[in-house]
Design an enzyme around this catalytic site. Structure first.
Site, mmCIF file in Angstrom:
data_model
loop_
_atom_site.group_PDB
_atom_site.id
_atom_site.type_symbol
_atom_site.label_atom_id
_atom_site.label_comp_id
_atom_site.label_asym_id
_atom_site.label_seq_id
_atom_site.Cartn_x
_atom_site.Cartn_y
_atom_site.Cartn_z
ATOM 1 N N LYS A 179 16.517 -6.919 13.679
ATOM 2 C CA LYS A 179 15.593 -5.787 13.633
ATOM 3 C C LYS A 179 15.620 -5.151 15.007
ATOM 4 O O LYS A 179 15.443 -5.831 16.023
ATOM 5 C CB LYS A 179 14.175 -6.224 13.294
ATOM 6 N N LYS B 80 -1.193 -11.274 26.083
ATOM 7 C CA LYS B 80 -2.178 -10.939 25.044
ATOM 8 C C LYS B 80 -2.962 -12.199 24.666
ATOM 9 O O LYS B 80 -2.448 -13.320 24.787
ATOM 10 C CB LYS B 80 -1.487 -10.398 23.796
ATOM 11 N N GLY C 28 0.450 -16.723 14.330
ATOM 12 C CA GLY C 28 1.540 -15.912 13.768
ATOM 13 C C GLY C 28 2.115 -15.003 14.834
ATOM 14 O O GLY C 28 1.529 -13.988 15.188
HETATM 15 P P1 NAD Z 1 -3.392 -0.593 16.380
HETATM 16 O O1 NAD Z 1 -3.139 0.121 17.669
HETATM 17 O O2 NAD Z 1 -3.363 0.168 15.107
HETATM 18 O O3 NAD Z 1 -4.798 -1.350 16.463
HETATM 19 C C1 NAD Z 1 -5.144 -2.081 17.615
HETATM 20 C C2 NAD Z 1 -6.336 -2.953 17.319
HETATM 21 O O4 NAD Z 1 -6.673 -3.667 18.502
HETATM 22 C C3 NAD Z 1 -7.573 -2.174 16.930
HETATM 23 O O5 NAD Z 1 -8.373 -2.978 16.092
HETATM 24 C C4 NAD Z 1 -8.257 -1.948 18.286
HETATM 25 O O6 NAD Z 1 -9.627 -1.672 18.186
HETATM 26 C C5 NAD Z 1 -8.001 -3.299 18.906
HETATM 27 N N1 NAD Z 1 -8.060 -3.270 20.366
HETATM 28 C C6 NAD Z 1 -7.458 -2.395 21.212
HETATM 29 N N2 NAD Z 1 -7.758 -2.704 22.489
HETATM 30 C C7 NAD Z 1 -8.560 -3.796 22.443
HETATM 31 C C8 NAD Z 1 -9.199 -4.587 23.418
HETATM 32 N N3 NAD Z 1 -9.063 -4.331 24.725
HETATM 33 N N4 NAD Z 1 -9.947 -5.636 23.030
HETATM 34 C C9 NAD Z 1 -10.082 -5.933 21.709
HETATM 35 N N5 NAD Z 1 -9.493 -5.214 20.726
HETATM 36 C C10 NAD Z 1 -8.751 -4.164 21.093
HETATM 37 O O7 NAD Z 1 -2.346 -1.794 16.362
HETATM 38 P P2 NAD Z 1 -1.798 -2.610 15.113
HETATM 39 O O8 NAD Z 1 -0.514 -2.014 14.678
HETATM 40 O O9 NAD Z 1 -2.876 -2.817 14.128
HETATM 41 O O10 NAD Z 1 -1.417 -4.002 15.812
HETATM 42 C C11 NAD Z 1 -2.422 -4.894 16.231
HETATM 43 C C12 NAD Z 1 -1.788 -6.029 17.013
HETATM 44 O O11 NAD Z 1 -0.926 -6.785 16.171
HETATM 45 C C13 NAD Z 1 -0.928 -5.578 18.191
HETATM 46 O O12 NAD Z 1 -1.199 -6.416 19.285
HETATM 47 C C14 NAD Z 1 0.493 -5.796 17.698
HETATM 48 O O13 NAD Z 1 1.401 -6.009 18.732
HETATM 49 C C15 NAD Z 1 0.286 -7.035 16.859
HETATM 50 N N6 NAD Z 1 1.335 -7.283 15.854
HETATM 51 C C16 NAD Z 1 1.677 -8.574 15.631
HETATM 52 C C17 NAD Z 1 2.652 -8.865 14.701
HETATM 53 C C18 NAD Z 1 3.019 -10.300 14.433
HETATM 54 O O14 NAD Z 1 4.004 -10.547 13.737
HETATM 55 N N7 NAD Z 1 2.273 -11.257 14.901
HETATM 56 C C19 NAD Z 1 3.287 -7.835 13.997
HETATM 57 C C20 NAD Z 1 2.881 -6.521 14.207
HETATM 58 C C21 NAD Z 1 1.890 -6.251 15.143
#
Ligand code: NAD
Length: 321
Positions: A67, A226, A292
Site C-alpha cells: 500500500k 501518539k 490495533g
Molecule cells: P480525523 O482527523 O478525522 O479525526 C481525528 C480525531 O482525533 C477526532 O476525533 C479529533 O477530535 C481527535 N483529536 C484531534 N486532536 C486531538 C487531541 N489533541 N486530543 C484528543 N483527540 C484529538 O482522523 P481519523 O481519520 O478519524 O483518524 C483517527 C486516528 O486513527 C489517527 O490518529 C489516524 O492516524 C489513526 N488511524 C489508525 C489506523 C490503524 O490501523 N490503527 C488506521 C487509520 C487511521
C-alpha cells in the site's frame, strides 16, 4: 492487470467481507504464514506530506503487494481526503502487477474490521454499552463495525472536539442505537467495550475510570509519540495486538514498554486467539486490550477481496501495461 476504483470498492466491499479478510490474515500472521515487510515512511519536504509504503506477503492466500500513500495536510482545502492510499497487488508466482486498487475506503473498512475482530474474540458476550473515544473520519466506520459484534443497547461517546459528536450520533441513530455524549469518567464507568480512534498524543482514558471486564480496542495510535491510554491502564490489561513489532514501537504499547510497565513477552498476537492457540479472555473481570496498529497485510487482504468481488461482478477494469 485489473483496476478497481474507490467507488467500486465502496460498492462491493462490505463490513463482513473486510472482517473475514482481516480475521484470516491475522490468523495467517500468527501461524507464520504471512509477514509484513519493514514500513517506509518519509517526510518528503514538499506540501508538508508524509509518504510511505506498507507491504507484505501472505503465503497462505498468495497475496503479495504494497500500500503506497500517506498524509497530505493541505488536501482538505482542495476538497480531497488528507490520507491518500493506493494498493498494488502482484502475482506471487511471476511478480507481474496483478491489480491497482483504490485504498482510501479500504483503509477505513480494514481498520474498523480489526477492532471488530478483537471485539468478536475478546469482549464479554454480555457486553451492552459501547464507548466511543473519538468522532473523526474513522470513528463512523469503527462504530458501525463494532456495533455488529455484540447486542449493544447504547453508545456513550466523548471527543476532544465536542462539535464533531453530532456526526457520530447520526451514525448511531442510523443503526438504531441510543447515543449519549458523556464525560470520560462516565464513559469508563458505563462502557463494556471501548473503541479509541483519535490522533491524541496524551492519555485520554485513565486506569481508575475503566471498569473490570471491559474490552478496549485502541486504534488511533499508529505512530511514535501518539497515545490514547494511561500506561497504568495498559499495564492492568491482558494485552493483544495485530503485530508485536509495531505495537511496541509505533502502537499504544510503546509508552508502557518505555516505562517498563509491561514486557514484550506479555503481548499476544490476536491471530493466536483466532487460531485457538491462546485462550483470549479467561475471566469476566479481566480488562482486555487490543492495540490495533494497522499492518500492510490488512490492506492487501481487503484489496485482494475487492479484486475478487470486482472480477465476479464484472466491475474490474482490465488493461495491459
Ligand atoms: P480525523 O482527523 O478525522 O479525526 C481525528 C480525531 O482525533 C477526532 O476525533 C479529533 O477530535 C481527535 N483529536 C484531534 N486532536 C486531538 C487531541 N489533541 N486530543 C484528543 N483527540 C484529538 O482522523 P481519523 O481519520 O478519524 O483518524 C483517527 C486516528 O486513527 C489517527 O490518529 C489516524 O492516524 C489513526 N488511524 C489508525 C489506523 C490503524 O490501523 N490503527 C488506521 C487509520 C487511521
Amino acid at each position: 492487470m485489473f483496476i478497481v476504483s474507490e467507488d467500486t470498492c465502496k460498492k462491493l466491499v462490505g463490513r463482513a467481507d473486510a472482517f473475514k479478510a482481516v480475521e484470516a490474515v491475522f490468523a495467517a500472521m500468527a501461524k507464520g504464514d504471512a509477514y509484513n515487510f519493514p514500513v517506509i515512511r518519509e517526510a518528503i519536504g514538499h506540501a508538508d506530506a508524509l509518504y510511505g509504503f506498507k507491504s507484505g506477503f501472505d503465503r497462505s492466500g498468495l497475496v503479495l503487494g504494497l500500500k503506497s500513500g500517506g498524509y497530505w495536510p493541505g488536501n482538505a482545502a482542495k476538497g480531497l481526503t488528507n490520507h491518500q492510499s493506493t494498493v498494488f497487488l502482484f502475482d506471487a508466482d511471476t511478480g507481474q502487477l496483478k491489480a491497482l486498487v483504490g485504498g482510501n475506503y479500504l483503509t477505513a473498512v480494514r481498520t474498523a474490521a480489526a477492532s471488530a475482530v478483537s471485539i468478536a474474540h475478546l469482549a464479554r458476550r454480555d457486553a451492552k454499552v459501547l464507548g466511543m473515544v473519538g468522532a473523526g473520519h474513522q470513528a463512523a466506520f469503527q462504530l458501525r463495525a463494532a456495533a455488529e459484534q455484540r447486542s449493544f443497547e447504547k453508545v456513550v461517546a466523548w471527543n476532544f472536539h465536542p462539535e464533531m459528536l453530532p456526526g457520530l450520533a447520526g451514525v448511531a441513530e442510523e443503526i438504531g442505537l441510543p447515543f449519549e455524549a458523556v464525560e470520560r469518567e462516565r464513559l469508563g464507568a458505563e462502557a463494556d467495550v471501548i473503541v479509541s480512534i483519535t490522533s491524541a498524543h496524551e492519555p485520554l482514558m485513565m486506569r481508575e475510570w475503566v471498569k473490570p471486564g471491559t474490552h478496549i480496542a485502541c486504534m488511533g495510535t499508529d505512530t511514535k509519540g501518539k497515545q490514547e491510554l494511561d500506561p497504568a491502564l495498559v499495564a492492568a490489561a491482558t494485552l493483544f495486538t495485530d503485530e508485536i513489532a509495531q505495537s511496541v514501537t509505533i502502537g499504544e504499547l510503546q509508552h508502557a514498554i518505555a516505562a517498563c510497565l509491561v514486557r514484550e513477552e506479555a503481548i499476544t498476537p490476536i491471530g493466536a486467539v483466532i487460531n485457538g492457540t491462546h485462550p483470549g479472555r479467561t475471566s469476566d473481570d479481566e480488562i482486555t486490550l487490543f492495540d490495533g496498529t494497522g499492518v500492510g497485510l490488512q490492506d492487501l487482504a481487503v484489496a485482494s477481496a475487492a479484486v475478487e468481488l470486482a472480477q465476479q461482478s464484472g466491475e474490474a477494469t482490465e488493461i495491459a501495461i
